[in-house]
Write an enzyme that holds these catalytic residues in place. Structure first.
Site, PDB file in Angstrom:
ATOM      1  N   GLU A  97      10.851  -1.505   3.300  1.00 45.67           N
ATOM      2  CA  GLU A  97      10.123  -1.745   4.551  1.00 45.67           C
ATOM      3  C   GLU A  97      10.749  -0.947   5.678  1.00 45.67           C
ATOM      4  O   GLU A  97      11.331  -1.494   6.612  1.00 45.67           O
ATOM      5  CB  GLU A  97      10.112  -3.247   4.864  1.00 45.67           C
ATOM      6  CG  GLU A  97       9.156  -4.045   4.013  1.00 45.67           C
ATOM      7  CD  GLU A  97       7.688  -3.733   4.305  1.00 45.67           C
ATOM      8  OE1 GLU A  97       7.392  -3.110   5.345  1.00 45.67           O
ATOM      9  OE2 GLU A  97       6.849  -4.101   3.471  1.00 45.67           O
ATOM     10  N   ASP A 139       0.798  -1.232   0.000  1.00 47.61           N
ATOM     11  CA  ASP A 139       0.000   0.000   0.000  1.00 47.61           C
ATOM     12  C   ASP A 139       0.837   1.292   0.000  1.00 47.61           C
ATOM     13  O   ASP A 139       0.427   2.284  -0.597  1.00 47.61           O
ATOM     14  CB  ASP A 139      -1.026  -0.011   1.147  1.00 47.61           C
ATOM     15  CG  ASP A 139      -0.389  -0.272   2.493  1.00 47.61           C
ATOM     16  OD1 ASP A 139       0.849  -0.357   2.560  1.00 47.61           O
ATOM     17  OD2 ASP A 139      -1.134  -0.388   3.482  1.00 47.61           O
TER      18      ASP A 139
END
Ligand SMILES: [Zn+2]
Length: 412
Positions: free
Chosen positions: A251, A202
């Site tokens: 990440e 996302d």
């Protein structure tokens, strides 16, 4: 692995270096300009007007572009000049962002304008993929009803979710909202919806939305850091979203800021997310302010109350935000030190907690960035609503459709 051949220099396959077909470049030039004349397309792409004309004729014939009357120069005579625009009704795509508390969705036309929006509230628990597929399917039906469209009028769906998503295979390796690993998200969604589905992390999709519609449109290199239930990141390099070798990079939420530190929902310790995300704040609030989740309701209620108390001057509440802000500052400065972006966009629902990006947090970013002889990037707050995620998901589908319909194989 086979041994590399003799010689030196990077070994690149022709496919990797193939430029975007000129037909697609012409189409994308028109879409990015909103409205533009043939001659200006030729100038912008640095190609001959004749080759632009041929390709435009082809795109007009295919129903992807249309001609419109351009404003006439004052005093000029004769026929009004003609400009080009994307034919919005040339195709429609949907975007769905799956979240902890809410799924949001949007239908977009071929020019990138929203046609319908919808959302679906849910409870914050990790669920089986089957249920998530069902919920996404229900949201798509709701979107189609709102748009007054049939399913077969859509050409593709983009789906976004938190976690590690291998976009090329459409597989979620791990997601905090789904039970299990290595889940064929795109395939199952596609079966349920009866449409081609592309899936992505996302934060990459918010980044794509910034690149197509937001502050990043004219920038070649920028970063988006998202703060929601977790912490995400997207990186644009040379006008493209960079995903890494296995398309699961960026990440930032799980970069370590404290060895053996707080427990993160990924199962490891000391992740940035374990200090600045919703659940980190809720964890601290329940201890420091004696606000227990069972007694006070949802995490959202606890967060709102924590924010209200900080605003009202409660020192313990302020300290919780300040501490989270310092960890966030460390994360942002690490990103600046690594990638040297021209802009850092902080995005997501949590940006309304302005303590997280207060003056002293930004000052801290500057202190931790190696800045003796360089200009620091701008840091912008983008408080776009929930729909920006879904818009990014639709953009992913639209980009794929554009390539399919305007690219080399599509052309006549
Ligand atoms: Zn983690």
């Amino acid at each position: 692995m086979t041994a590399p051949p003799e010689g030196c220099g990077p070994i690149v396959s022709p496919r990797e270096t193939a430029p975007v077909p000129l037909r697609q470049q012409v189409f994308e030039c028109v879409r990015s300009q909103g409205q533009i004349s043939r001659i200006d397309v030729a100038k912008r792409l640095n190609v001959s007007p004749a080759s632009v004309s041929t390709l435009v004729a082809d795109l007009l014939g295919g129903g992807l572009l249309k001609e419109v009357e351009a404003p006439r120069d004052p005093g000029s005579r004769g026929r009004p000049p003609v400009a080009l625009r994307v034919r919005a009704e040339a195709g429609y795509v949907a975007g769905i962002k799956l979240g902890d508390m809410i799924h949001t969705g949007i239908i977009m036309d071929f020019a990138g304008s929203p046609v319908a929006e919808a959302s679906l509230s849910r409870t914050s628990v990790r669920t089986d993929l089957d249920l998530l597929v069902e919920e996404a399917g229900a949201l798509l039906s709701q979107l189609l009803r709102k748009a007054g469209m049939e399913r077969n009028e859509l050409s593709a769906v983009g789906v976004g979710m938190p976690g590690m998503v291998d976009t090329r295979r459409g597989v979620a390796l791990w997601s905090p909202i789904i039970r299990g690993n290595d889940l064929p998200v795109a395939e199952l969604m596609s079966e349920r919806m009866g449409l081609p589905v592309v899936a992505d992390n996302d934060a990459n999709l918010v980044t794509l939305a910034e690149l197509w519609f937001g502050a990043g449109r004219a920038l070649s290199d920028f970063v988006v850091i998202t703060l929601e239930y977790g912490v995400g990141m997207g990186l644009v390099m040379d006008h493209r979203v960079y995903r890494g070798a296995h398309s699961v990079g960026m990440e930032i939420g799980h970069t370590k800021v404290q060895p053996d530190g707080a427990l993160c929902r990924c199962g490891q310790r000391g992740c940035l997310e374990a200090y600045v995300s919703d659940y980190a704040l809720v964890r601290e609030a329940s201890i420091a302010l004696d606000m227990h989740r069972s007694a006070s309701g949802s995490a959202q209620v606890i967060l709102e109350s924590l924010f209200d108390q900080a605003k009202a001057g409660n020192e313990a509440a302020r300290t919780i935000f300040r501490r989270a802000g310092r960890f966030l500052a460390a994360g942002i400065s690490n990103v600046i030190n690594l990638f040297d972006p021209s802009l850092v966009i902080l995005s997501g629902a949590r940006m309304k907690y302005d303590y997280l990006y207060a003056e002293d947090v930004l000052r801290e970013v500057h202190t931790m960035t190696l800045n003796r002889s360089r200009t620091l990037p701008r840091i912008e707050i983008n408080a776009w609503g929930d729909l920006v995620w879904a818009r990014g998901a639709a953009t992913l589908a639209l980009a794929a459709q554009t390539e399919q319909r305007c690219g080399a194989e599509a052309g006549g």
